[in-house]
Design a protein around this motif. Structure first.
Motif, PDB file in Angstrom:
ATOM      1  N   LEU A   1       0.869  -1.175   0.000  1.00 21.41           N
ATOM      2  CA  LEU A   1       0.000   0.000   0.000  1.00 21.41           C
ATOM      3  C   LEU A   1       0.901   1.219   0.000  1.00 21.41           C
ATOM      4  N   LEU A   2       0.869   1.972  -1.102  1.00 21.02           N
ATOM      5  CA  LEU A   2       1.707   3.147  -1.266  1.00 21.02           C
ATOM      6  C   LEU A   2       0.889   4.401  -1.003  1.00 21.02           C
ATOM      7  N   PHE A   3       1.395   5.264  -0.138  1.00 19.65           N
ATOM      8  CA  PHE A   3       0.778   6.547   0.161  1.00 19.65           C
ATOM      9  C   PHE A   3       1.518   7.617  -0.653  1.00 19.65           C
TER      10      PHE A   3
ATOM     11  N   VAL B   1      -2.727   1.955  -4.080  1.00 17.25           N
ATOM     12  CA  VAL B   1      -2.112   3.278  -4.080  1.00 17.25           C
ATOM     13  C   VAL B   1      -3.136   4.277  -3.553  1.00 17.25           C
ATOM     14  N   TYR B   2      -2.750   4.994  -2.524  1.00 17.54           N
ATOM     15  CA  TYR B   2      -3.616   6.005  -1.915  1.00 17.54           C
ATOM     16  C   TYR B   2      -2.989   7.368  -2.158  1.00 17.54           C
ATOM     17  N   ILE B   3      -3.694   8.239  -2.855  1.00 19.97           N
ATOM     18  CA  ILE B   3      -3.192   9.570  -3.183  1.00 19.97           C
ATOM     19  C   ILE B   3      -4.032  10.591  -2.426  1.00 19.97           C
TER      20      ILE B   3
ATOM     21  N   TRP C   1      -3.056   5.198   7.842  1.00 18.37           N
ATOM     22  CA  TRP C   1      -1.737   4.579   7.999  1.00 18.37           C
ATOM     23  C   TRP C   1      -1.707   3.752   9.281  1.00 18.37           C
ATOM     24  N   ARG C   2      -2.149   4.365  10.379  1.00 14.10           N
ATOM     25  CA  ARG C   2      -2.144   3.649  11.665  1.00 14.10           C
ATOM     26  C   ARG C   2      -3.062   2.420  11.624  1.00 14.10           C
TER      27      ARG C   2
ATOM     28  N   GLN D   1      -1.749  -4.694   8.326  1.00 14.57           N
ATOM     29  CA  GLN D   1      -2.280  -5.524   7.251  1.00 14.57           C
ATOM     30  C   GLN D   1      -1.553  -5.385   5.913  1.00 14.57           C
ATOM     31  N   PHE D   2      -0.673  -4.383   5.783  1.00 20.21           N
ATOM     32  CA  PHE D   2      -0.035  -4.086   4.508  1.00 20.21           C
ATOM     33  C   PHE D   2       1.441  -3.765   4.683  1.00 20.21           C
ATOM     34  N   ASN D   3       2.192  -3.889   3.581  1.00 23.49           N
ATOM     35  CA  ASN D   3       3.531  -3.317   3.491  1.00 23.49           C
ATOM     36  C   ASN D   3       3.339  -1.865   3.072  1.00 23.49           C
ATOM     37  N   LEU D   4       3.535  -0.931   3.986  1.00 21.62           N
ATOM     38  CA  LEU D   4       3.264   0.477   3.714  1.00 21.62           C
ATOM     39  C   LEU D   4       4.531   1.209   3.302  1.00 21.62           C
ATOM     40  N   THR D   5       4.397   2.095   2.315  1.00 27.00           N
ATOM     41  CA  THR D   5       5.449   3.048   1.973  1.00 27.00           C
ATOM     42  C   THR D   5       4.804   4.411   1.796  1.00 27.00           C
ATOM     43  N   TYR D   6       5.602   5.438   2.086  1.00 27.61           N
ATOM     44  CA  TYR D   6       5.119   6.818   2.024  1.00 27.61           C
ATOM     45  C   TYR D   6       6.004   7.592   1.064  1.00 27.61           C
TER      46      TYR D   6
END
Length: 149
Positions: free
Chosen positions: A4-6, A107-109, A125-126, A131-136
């Motif tokens: 999940l990309l922010f 992808v969250y924009i 994000w919190r 549940q996800f591999n998060l990147t910002y």
């Protein structure tokens, strides 16, 4: 675990960033579905994707809830469906990411100039971190992306 990309918009608006991200998605051989927060914004974004560049063509369509949706490499929708069997799902214009099955990447924009959108992004994000591999990713002054987390 799904990525999940922010993407934190600061210097360029969604209408100029989304086409570039969708082009990269298609270059990788992936299909995409773009979930928009409202039907009105869906129509505006659909128009923007047709006119964003004189030198490029981004094949896409707005969901019609018919069998032709499955043929689109990129489809815009205002609901939770995946009409074109996409492997990447974009959440834009206040559409909220959530756990969904069958995607390689989400992808969250969000708009960095909207304090409510930033607050929502922090909460998402919190909530979704386990549940996800998060990147910002954050835009620099030239509009390029820099990975911050």
């Amino acid at each position: 675990m799904t990525d999940l990309l922010f993407y934190h918009l600061e210097t360029r608006p969604l209408d100029s960033v989304l086409p570039m991200l969708l082009e990269k998605t298609l270059e990788r051989g992936w299909r995409a579905v773009v979930e928009v927060g409202s039907r009105e914004r869906l129509e505006v974004l659909d128009s923007a994707l047709w006119t964003y560049s004189d030198d490029a063509f981004l094949p896409h369509g707005a969901a019609t809830r018919t069998e032709t949706d499955a043929e689109q490499p990129v489809i815009l929708t205002d609901d939770e469906t995946n009409p074109n069997a996409a492997t990447v799902r974009f959440f834009v214009d206040r559409a909220t990411p959530r756990p969904v099955e069958g995607y390689e990447r989400l992808v969250y924009i969000f708009n960095g100039h909207d304090p409510d959108a930033v607050t929502e992004a922090r909460q998402i994000w919190r909530d979704l971190k386990p549940q996800f591999n998060l990147t910002y990713w954050q835009q620099d002054q030239d509009g390029r992306w820099s990975k911050k987390a």
